[in-house]
Structure formats: C-alpha cells, structure tokens
Design an enzyme around this catalytic site. Structure first.
Site, PDB file in Angstrom:
ATOM      1  N   SER A  34      37.801  24.470  41.407  1.00 36.59           N
ATOM      2  CA  SER A  34      37.503  25.884  41.664  1.00 36.59           C
ATOM      3  C   SER A  34      36.977  26.631  40.437  1.00 36.59           C
ATOM      4  O   SER A  34      36.436  27.713  40.574  1.00 36.59           O
ATOM      5  CB  SER A  34      38.759  26.589  42.178  1.00 36.59           C
ATOM      6  OG  SER A  34      39.831  26.381  41.280  1.00 36.59           O
ATOM      7  N   ASP A 326      43.206  35.826  39.293  1.00 36.41           N
ATOM      8  CA  ASP A 326      44.278  35.651  40.277  1.00 36.41           C
ATOM      9  C   ASP A 326      45.351  34.743  39.677  1.00 36.41           C
ATOM     10  O   ASP A 326      45.382  34.547  38.458  1.00 36.41           O
ATOM     11  CB  ASP A 326      43.728  35.137  41.624  1.00 36.41           C
ATOM     12  CG  ASP A 326      43.077  33.755  41.511  1.00 36.41           C
ATOM     13  OD1 ASP A 326      43.237  33.081  40.464  1.00 36.41           O
ATOM     14  OD2 ASP A 326      42.405  33.338  42.472  1.00 36.41           O
ATOM     15  N   HIS A 329      43.034  31.571  38.239  1.00 37.43           N
ATOM     16  CA  HIS A 329      41.629  31.544  37.793  1.00 37.43           C
ATOM     17  C   HIS A 329      41.276  32.652  36.811  1.00 37.43           C
ATOM     18  O   HIS A 329      41.821  33.748  36.895  1.00 37.43           O
ATOM     19  CB  HIS A 329      40.708  31.652  39.012  1.00 37.43           C
ATOM     20  CG  HIS A 329      40.942  30.566  40.003  1.00 37.43           C
ATOM     21  ND1 HIS A 329      41.629  30.754  41.172  1.00 37.43           N
ATOM     22  CD2 HIS A 329      40.599  29.267  39.973  1.00 37.43           C
ATOM     23  CE1 HIS A 329      41.703  29.613  41.843  1.00 37.43           C
ATOM     24  NE2 HIS A 329      41.086  28.681  41.126  1.00 37.43           N
TER      25      HIS A 329
END
Ligand code: NAG
Ligand code: NAG
Length: 361
Positions: A34, A326, A329
């Site tokens: 991600s 978050d 990340h």
C-alpha cells in the site's frame, strides 16, 4: 578557443538545468504494497483493502479517492516525478482496458503491480483474495514481459528494461502478520522469520532479473513499532519489539542484496533505509518541517489510531505537519520527504548508491 569553451559551458548548464524535469529513464516498474499502490486493489472485487472512499485523496482536486492510502500522492508518484515520468499505471487498469480495445503498448511506459496488503509471503487463501502477493505480482510481470517481447522484440526490450527502474517496496505486511499471529511467533524466532522473508524476496528479485530487470530501487521497512496503531498500545510510545523486528529484517535484506548482487552479473541496486529516515524524522520533526509524529490524521479515538480511515473518521486540518495519515500510512508530505532522500539521500539513508546514482549508472 575561448568561444568554443564558452559554448561547451553553456550547453552543460542548459543540459543539467533541464535534466531534472526531463525523462531520466525509459520506465518504472513498481512492485509492493500500500505504500506504493496507485489503484490495483480497486480492481480486486473481493478485497476489503481499498482506499476508494473518503477521506482518502482528500487533498486531490475534488477530494477524489484513487486507491492511494494517503491524503494525496504516495511515494510511487514522487518517484515518477523525480524521474520525469507520469506515475506508472496499475496493471489491473491496463489489462481491463486491454480487454476492451486490445492496446497494451503502454506497458513500455511502466506498470505498477503494487497492491495494498501485499506480503513477500503468499499468505493464506483468504488473504490472497485481498491483495496481490509479491509472487503473483511477478507472475503478472512475466506476462507483461511476453507481451512487450511480441511488440518490440528481445534486443530492444532488453535494452529498454536494463535502463528502467524496478522499484520494490514490500515487507511491512509480513512483519505486521508476524506481530499479529502467535502461531507464527511460536513456529519462528524473529531471526528465522526475517531470514525467511529476505530469502523469499530474493527468489522474486531473481525472477525479475531473469526477465531483464537490472536497476533496482529496494526499500527496507520503516520503524513499524512507531505506527499509530502500535503507539496506542504503549502509552503513545513506539513498541520496541516491532521496531526490533524491523531492524532485523532490514539487516537481513541488506546482506541478501549484497550476496544476490555478487551471484549475478550486471545488477545495480539502491537500498533505502526507511527505518533510519523515519527514526530521524521522529527524533527531530521540526527540522524536516513536521510537528506531529504520533497522531494519525484520519481515524478515531486516541491518536486517531483506534479505527481505520473511513468516512465517519475524524480528519485533522493540518495534514502538512503530520507524518502519519492513518494507522499505518504516511501523509503525502511525509512521502514527499522520503522520496527526496531516496533520490538524493546521503549514504546513511541510501546505499551503496542513491537513486540519482542508480539512474546515472
Ligand atoms: C495504443 O497506445 C499507444 C500509446 O499508449 C498509442 O500511441 C496508440 O495510438 C494506441 N493505438 C490504438 C490502436 O489505440
Ligand atoms: C513502551 O515504550 C517505552 C519507552 O519508549 C519502552 O521503553 C518500552 O519498551 C515500550 N514497551 C513496549 C511493550 O514496547
């Protein structure tokens, strides 16, 4: 004589001032999780690892979520910018278009296989549907390689690939998996686990090499115990054990890379020590332009880290000064800062060479 020198100097100055914006390599092929997913997971119907809802993308025009796990751009975008290229598009978006109009020639312009949640390890079947594990990403790359061979032929393709950058950003999810599974921890000491990560990564890197890749940008994992999701478990301080595993993996990765390079001709790589960079940033945020190194920007509860970033989550107004977007990340601002160091970092951050040297090599 003097005139000639003058012209020479002028042309060197013009060339070097333009070159930072001009295209520096033919293409970038991106593998990973991600941290660099630019939308592959949006195409995985069953996956819940998606950033296709608010507040993801809140700092894009029209606050548009794109599948990036960020308030805006991520490291893949900044790497492309540095190299004077558009961001390599998600593989699954290209093949879904190709099914419609059978035009896949844009593989030559770079492709991203990165998928949120991806691990070096293949994971369980259940996990498999949620993301594209590294092995599968490399499988897709071999298909892309076949297609490009048909298009341009082997010699031209080999030349193209040997000058392109292969960026590999992976490993964090394997460590999160180890942290979250008492079964894995029972079966493997931390050293066994990280050694096995490095070994499995080596197998996939070798496949990339066998299919023409030569220039590799490879990142270690960050100080994962300092992610907001871990900090809330330790009075807002980093979780020591998880950081220790991160360091151990990065050590294993670096020795694997040295060994792998010695076993194959023509490999050039740049290793980026994400851990050291994040650690410096956390120790000394102001000198990097940050103020908050603990709180997630988007989330709920203590440090906004008790819940993922979902539409009902709180959103911090000062995203420029947070390093975490978050629970897991980085913000766009932090990713930009990392890529500055990937590209031009000193040998304490990136070794044996940085990305600028990798490009020039
Ligand atoms: C296919 O894509 C290439 C570049 O992406 C473009 O130049 C070409 O015109 C396209 N061909 C067709 C038939 O759409
Ligand atoms: C919690 O943080 C403190 C201070 O950094 C550290 O010494 C301690 O080892 C941490 N505890 C855990 C369980 O990681």
């Amino acid at each position: 004589m003097l005139g000639c020198l003058y012209v020479f100097v002028i042309s060197v100055v013009i060339f070097s001032s333009v070159s930072s914006e001009a295209q520096m390599v033919p293409a970038v092929y991106v593998f990973g999780d991600s941290l660099v997913d630019v939308g592959n997971n949006n195409y995985l119907t069953l996956s819940i690892a998606k950033a296709n809802h608010r507040h993801y993308g809140v700092d894009f025009p029209n606050q548009k979520p794109t599948g990036r796990f960020s308030n805006g751009k991520n490291a893949a975008d900044f790497i492309a910018e540095k190299l004077g290229l558009p961001t390599s598009p998600p593989y699954l978006s290209l093949v879904s278009k190709a099914n419609k109009n059978s035009n896949t020639s844009s593989f030559m312009d770079g492709v991203s296989f990165a998928s949120a949640g991806a691990e070096i390890f293949d994971g369980t079947d259940e996990h498999y549907r949620q993301s594209i594990p590294l092995t599968k990403q490399v499988d897709y790359y071999t298909l892309v390689h076949e297609q490009m061979t048909r298009e341009v032929g082997t010699p031209a393709l080999q030349k193209h690939l040997s000058r392109s950058i292969f960026a590999v950003v992976i490993g964090s999810n394997d460590i999160f998996g180890y942290s979250g599974s008492s079964d894995l921890r029972k079966k493997n000491t931390p050293q066994q686990y990280v050694d096995s990560m490095a070994f499995s990564l080596k197998v996939q890197l070798q496949r990339l090499y066998d299919y023409g890749a030569r220039k590799f940008e490879i990142t270690g994992v960050g100080a994962l115990g300092c992610c907001p999701t871990f900090r809330v478990k330790n009075n807002t301080e980093c979780v020591t054990e998880v950081n220790y595993w991160s360091v151990k993996y990065n050590q294993g990765l670096q020795s694997m890379l040295k060994e792998w390079q010695s076993e194959n001709g023509g490999i050039i790589y740049s290793y980026f020590d994400t851990y050291t960079v994040i650690n410096d940033l956390i120790q000394n945020p102001a000198s990097y332009g940050f103020a908050d190194v603990k709180e997630a920007c988007c989330g709920l509860g203590e440090l906004n880290a008790k819940a993922p970033c979902v539409p009902v989550s709180k959103l911090c107004p000062n995203r420029q000064d947070h390093i975490f977007w978050d629970q897991f990340h980085p913000t766009e601002a932090a990713s930009r800062s990392f890529v500055e160091r990937i590209f031009d970092g000193s040998s304490s951050y990136t070794s044996p060479i940085n990305m600028r040297q990798l490009v020039a090599a």
